[in-house]
Scaffold this motif. Structure first.
Motif, PDB file in Angstrom:
ATOM      1  N   MET A 290       0.830  -1.198   0.000  1.00  0.00           N
ATOM      2  CA  MET A 290       0.000   0.000   0.000  1.00  0.00           C
ATOM      3  C   MET A 290       0.871   1.257   0.000  1.00  0.00           C
ATOM      4  O   MET A 290       0.645   2.176  -0.783  1.00  0.00           O
ATOM      5  N   TYR A 291       1.891   1.284   0.857  1.00  0.00           N
ATOM      6  CA  TYR A 291       2.773   2.456   0.908  1.00  0.00           C
ATOM      7  C   TYR A 291       3.576   2.611  -0.382  1.00  0.00           C
ATOM      8  O   TYR A 291       3.819   3.724  -0.844  1.00  0.00           O
ATOM      9  N   TYR A 292       3.969   1.506  -0.966  1.00  0.00           N
ATOM     10  CA  TYR A 292       4.689   1.516  -2.246  1.00  0.00           C
ATOM     11  C   TYR A 292       3.811   2.150  -3.329  1.00  0.00           C
ATOM     12  O   TYR A 292       4.259   3.015  -4.085  1.00  0.00           O
ATOM     13  N   LEU A 293       2.550   1.728  -3.383  1.00  0.00           N
ATOM     14  CA  LEU A 293       1.628   2.285  -4.380  1.00  0.00           C
ATOM     15  C   LEU A 293       1.268   3.735  -4.056  1.00  0.00           C
ATOM     16  O   LEU A 293       1.117   4.555  -4.970  1.00  0.00           O
ATOM     17  N   GLU A 294       1.131   4.068  -2.784  1.00  0.00           N
ATOM     18  CA  GLU A 294       0.874   5.467  -2.425  1.00  0.00           C
ATOM     19  C   GLU A 294       2.020   6.353  -2.902  1.00  0.00           C
ATOM     20  O   GLU A 294       1.789   7.454  -3.407  1.00  0.00           O
ATOM     21  N   THR A 295       3.240   5.869  -2.758  1.00  0.00           N
ATOM     22  CA  THR A 295       4.402   6.625  -3.230  1.00  0.00           C
ATOM     23  C   THR A 295       4.366   6.761  -4.741  1.00  0.00           C
ATOM     24  O   THR A 295       4.627   7.843  -5.282  1.00  0.00           O
ATOM     25  N   ALA A 296       4.023   5.686  -5.439  1.00  0.00           N
ATOM     26  CA  ALA A 296       3.922   5.745  -6.898  1.00  0.00           C
ATOM     27  C   ALA A 296       2.829   6.721  -7.326  1.00  0.00           C
ATOM     28  O   ALA A 296       3.005   7.478  -8.295  1.00  0.00           O
TER      29      ALA A 296
END
Length: 108
Positions: free
Chosen positions: A28-34
């Motif tokens: 989730m955090y990876y995608l939020e960053t993306a």
């Protein structure tokens, strides 16, 4: 230390990333960053790369298709398309409404 020994004792960045992306919170955090990067620079390629990484780490297209109750070929076509996805329009509409894209854990 020779190169062969170094390679035997190290892991690849990609392998480590995919291992980390199995954790839904990390994903989730990876995608939020993306998504934040997309909002800043409008680069859909890196956003779709991040989505592909998470899909791969969490079981691949087949598993995603089961969860989404959709045809795996349809999803595969989306991820392998040579055309740019139409996220630009979605972002423009949401921004116009005063919203931003945000990921949250889905309640099952």
């Amino acid at each position: 230390m020779n190169m062969e020994t170094i390679l035997e004792q190290t892991t690849s960045f990609r392998d480590d990333l995919l291992k980390d992306l199995r954790d839904t919170e990390f994903a989730m955090y990876y995608l939020e960053t993306a998504l934040a990067d997309y909002k800043e620079d409008g680069n859909t390629d890196s956003l779709w790369m991040a989505l592909r990484d998470v899909v791969e780490a969490q079981g691949g297209i087949g598993k995603l298709a089961q969860r989404a109750k959709t045809d795996p070929q349809y999803l595969n076509d989306i991820f392998t398309s040579k055309q740019k996805p139409h996220l630009d329009n979605l972002q423009r509409i949401l921004s116009g409404l005063g919203f931003q894209i945000r990921l949250e854990f889905a309640e099952n």
